[in-house]
Every structure is written in structure tokens, then in C-alpha cells.
Scaffold this active site. Structure first.
Site, PDB file in Angstrom:
ATOM      1  CG  ASP A 152      12.402  69.231  44.708  1.00  0.00           C
ATOM      2  OD1 ASP A 152      12.083  70.337  45.167  1.00  0.00           O
ATOM      3  OD2 ASP A 152      13.498  69.005  44.135  1.00  0.00           O
TER       4      ASP A 152
ATOM      5  CG  HIS B  74      16.888  74.251  39.419  1.00  0.00           C
ATOM      6  ND1 HIS B  74      15.613  74.698  39.174  1.00  0.00           N
ATOM      7  CD2 HIS B  74      16.898  73.857  40.712  1.00  0.00           C
ATOM      8  CE1 HIS B  74      14.897  74.572  40.276  1.00  0.00           C
ATOM      9  NE2 HIS B  74      15.649  74.068  41.221  1.00  0.00           N
ATOM     10  N   GLY B  75      20.955  72.913  38.442  1.00  0.00           N
ATOM     11  CA  GLY B  75      21.926  72.211  37.596  1.00  0.00           C
ATOM     12  C   GLY B  75      23.278  72.895  37.668  1.00  0.00           C
TER      13      GLY B  75
ATOM     14  CG  HIS C 281      15.025  75.078  45.157  1.00  0.00           C
ATOM     15  ND1 HIS C 281      14.311  74.042  44.621  1.00  0.00           N
ATOM     16  CD2 HIS C 281      14.345  75.469  46.258  1.00  0.00           C
ATOM     17  CE1 HIS C 281      13.245  73.815  45.360  1.00  0.00           C
ATOM     18  NE2 HIS C 281      13.240  74.667  46.363  1.00  0.00           N
ATOM     19  N   GLY C 282      19.144  74.731  43.950  1.00  0.00           N
ATOM     20  CA  GLY C 282      20.328  74.879  43.105  1.00  0.00           C
ATOM     21  C   GLY C 282      21.610  74.933  43.916  1.00  0.00           C
TER      22      GLY C 282
ATOM     23  CB  SER D 123      24.718  70.963  42.602  1.00  0.00           C
ATOM     24  OG  SER D 123      24.015  69.921  43.205  1.00  0.00           O
TER      25      SER D 123
ATOM     26  CG  ASN E  67      15.603  71.745  47.562  1.00  0.00           C
ATOM     27  OD1 ASN E  67      15.474  71.750  48.779  1.00  0.00           O
ATOM     28  ND2 ASN E  67      14.589  71.692  46.728  1.00  0.00           N
ATOM     29  CB  VAL E  68      21.906  68.732  47.426  1.00  0.00           C
ATOM     30  CG1 VAL E  68      23.211  68.477  46.685  1.00  0.00           C
ATOM     31  CG2 VAL E  68      22.115  69.712  48.568  1.00  0.00           C
TER      32      VAL E  68
ATOM     33  CB  THR F  95      23.438  68.692  39.870  1.00  0.00           C
ATOM     34  OG1 THR F  95      22.234  69.289  39.396  1.00  0.00           O
ATOM     35  CG2 THR F  95      24.356  68.411  38.705  1.00  0.00           C
TER      36      THR F  95
HETATM   37  O1  G3H Z   1      15.078  71.029  43.793  1.00  0.00           O
HETATM   38  C1  G3H Z   1      16.225  70.606  43.705  1.00  0.00           C
HETATM   39  C2  G3H Z   1      17.348  71.488  43.550  1.00  0.00           C
HETATM   40  O2  G3H Z   1      17.057  72.796  43.522  1.00  0.00           O
HETATM   41  C3  G3H Z   1      18.664  70.946  43.250  1.00  0.00           C
HETATM   42  O3  G3H Z   1      19.501  71.813  42.537  1.00  0.00           O
HETATM   43  O4  G3H Z   1      20.661  70.185  41.093  1.00  0.00           O
HETATM   44  O5  G3H Z   1      21.528  72.459  41.420  1.00  0.00           O
HETATM   45  O6  G3H Z   1      21.612  70.807  43.285  1.00  0.00           O
HETATM   46  P1  G3H Z   1      20.926  71.283  42.072  1.00  0.00           P
HETATM   47 ZN    ZN Z   2      14.901  73.070  42.869  1.00  0.00          ZN
END
Ligand code: G3H
Ligand code: ZN
Length: 282
Positions: A80, A178-179, A206-207, A209, A228-229, A231
């Protein structure tokens, strides 16, 4: 069973669902994702971040690959957010299924050049490549991008970017973060539709969560084939481990591991169901 990431994404696109890619740092994380995917008969992707590789080396990739091989469902292993050609080369040599060549913080032409070079390398080794156009705000892998530096994906640039780089999947920035989301998430679905209109490869969000369920299902219906998960799963493991240590009179490491595995399985199962991939593993 270990399969290619491209195969997982193609199948998802064809059958109108998305594949969950879950960031793992430890054996507990790996076990949680594999066990959750097996429980709901879903394909899934184990993904590792460069910071974890820096700490424990490519043994983490070897661990994920072996877990994927042993899994009763189709799985792949993905690098990643990687900006370093050395780390990408190391991961490819360690047998990783796919990479995200992350030039998202570079200006458009330099992102395209970096991505094209990394994609050529990965493709020469029959691996799958994801790249990002635009730039997400938030914090990931210790790197913080301020809101004002974030850029949404330009649908007109997306066609050029995909044509010139040869990537298999494109991560889009449509207001995802993200986060943690510090205000209610707002995704630009018109922009997503414009990108999906111009680009035929699978799109990645992405992001994940903290995104409301309805936004996720809407994104799937519009061509997002990978989420993508990180957090939600990481926080569940850390919180459960901490709770176990506080409440247990005589803590045992193996019990803490088990507690963390169970805690991380919950968000993974919930996401696999939401992505529509549950029940899709042969
Ligand atoms: O690449 C990983 C992610 O984009 C995870 O995002 O932490 O908001 O789930 P997240
Ligand atoms: Zn990401």
C-alpha cells in the site's frame, strides 16, 4: 488460495461487488482478515504499509503470502502507498502480488513519470499496479496531508494518466479522507461518475473507515472495485488488546492475541458484507 490482485479486481467488476483490502501489521491482523474472509466466503486482500516493512522487513510479506496460500478463499497481498522505488523493488522480489506506486503528492507530470516507471517494473514481473491521481488529506503511515494540500481527481487527467502509465487500478480522490473524518464525509459522486465514464479500469477508494454504509454501496454501484480499510480494524485490535491487559489479573500473550484477532474480525466481516463480496468466493 493465493491469486493475482488483477484477477480479484476483474472478477469483482464483472460481478458488481468490491474487494476489501485490509492493512495488516501483525500476525494477529493477518489471522483476523483470513479468518473473517473464510467465515463469510469472501475474497480479500491483505495489504502492508512501507512503515511496517521498515520495521520487520519482507518477512511480513512472506507471512501474508503464506497465509493467503493456506486460505480457503481467494486472496492476494498488496503493498500500500509506496513512494520508494527501493521498497517497491524489494516487495516485488519478495513475491508480493501487487503494488500501489504512490506519486499522489507529486505534480501531475512527475506522478505520471514515477508511476509509469514503477508500473513497467511490476508488469515485467506479471504483478498488478495501483496508482493514485489527486491527493487525499488525512494521516496514513505517519504521513499527514493537510486539507489545503489535498487535490480531487481531475476526470480529464484520469484518461491520460491511465493510458500513459498502464496501471490496472486507479485510486480516486473524491472527498474521501485517510484516518478519521472530522466532519461528516461528503463524497463527490458526480466526479466519481465522470471518472468512471472516462476510465475503464477498476477504481479504488481509500479512507474507507468512517464512511457511511450508503456511500460505500453507492460507490460500488458506480465502479469502485477495491476499498482500503485501515483505521477501523487497527483501532479495534489496539483497543481490545489494551482492554484485555487492563482487566486481566494474569495476562497471557496468547490470550491477548486471540482477543485482538476476534476484535479485528468484526469490522472486517461487516465491510465484506457491505462491499457485496461475502458469498462470492468459490
Ligand atoms: O490505504 C489505506 C487506507 O486508505 C485506509 O484508510 O484508515 O481511513 O480506513 P482508513
Ligand atoms: Zn490509503
Amino acid at each position: 488460495m493465493l491469486v493475482s490482485t488483477e484477477q480479484l479486481l476483474k472478477q469483482a467488476r464483472q460481478d458488481s461487488y468490491a474487494v476489501g483490502a485490509f492493512n495488516v501489521y501483525t500476525l494477529e491482523g493477518v489471522r483476523a482478515v483470513v479468518s473473517a474472509a473464510e467465515q463469510v466466503h469472501s475474497p480479500a486482500i491483505l495489504q502492508v504499509l512501507p512503515s511496517a516493512l521498515e520495521l520487520v522487513g519482507t518477512a511480513l510479506i512472506a507471512c501474508c503470502l503464506e497465509a493467503a496460500r493456506q486460505a480457503a478463499v481467494p486472496m492476494s497481498v498488496h503493498l500500500d502507498h509506496c513512494r520508494s522505488p527501493t521498497t517497491i523493488t524489494g516487495a516485488l522480489n519478495a513475491g508480493i502480488s501487487s503494488i500501489m506506486a504512490d506519486g499522489s503528492q507529486l505534480p501531475f507530470a512527475r506522478n505520471m513519470d514515477f508511476t509509469r516507471r514503477m508500473a513497467a517494473l511490476a508488469i515485467s514481473m506479471q504483478r498488478t499496479v495501483e496508482a493514485e491521481l489527486g491527493c487525499l488529506s488525512g494521516t496514513e503511515d505517519g504521513i499527514t496531508v493537510a486539507d489545503r494540500k489535498a487535490r480531487l481527481t481531475d476526470p480529464d487527467q484520469a484518461t491520460d494518466f491511465v493510458d500513459h502509465t498502464g496501471v490496472h487500478a486507479l485510486a480516486v480522490c473524491i472527498g474521501n479522507v485517510h484516518g478519521r473524518y472530522h466532519s461528516p464525509p461528503e463524497l463527490d459522486f458526480d466526479r466519481l461518475a465522470a471518472i468512471a465514464d472516462r476510465v475503464s479500469i477498476p477504481l479504488v477508494l481509500h479512507g474507507t473507515s468512517g464512511l457511511p454504509d450508503a456511500m460505500i454501496t453507492r460507490a460500488v454501484s458506480m465502479g469502485v472495485a477495491k476499498f482500503n480499510v485501515n483505521t477501523e480494524l487497527r483501532d479495534a485490535g489496539i483497543a481490545a488488546g489494551g482492554r484485555y491487559m487492563r482487566l486481566s489479573e494474569k495476562p497471557e500473550l496468547v490470550d491477548r492475541m486471540q482477543t485482538e484477532i476476534e476484535a479485528m474480525k468484526h469490522p472486517v466481516i461487516a465491510k465484506l458484507v457491505l462491499f457485496g463480496s461475502a458469498g462470492k468466493a468459490p
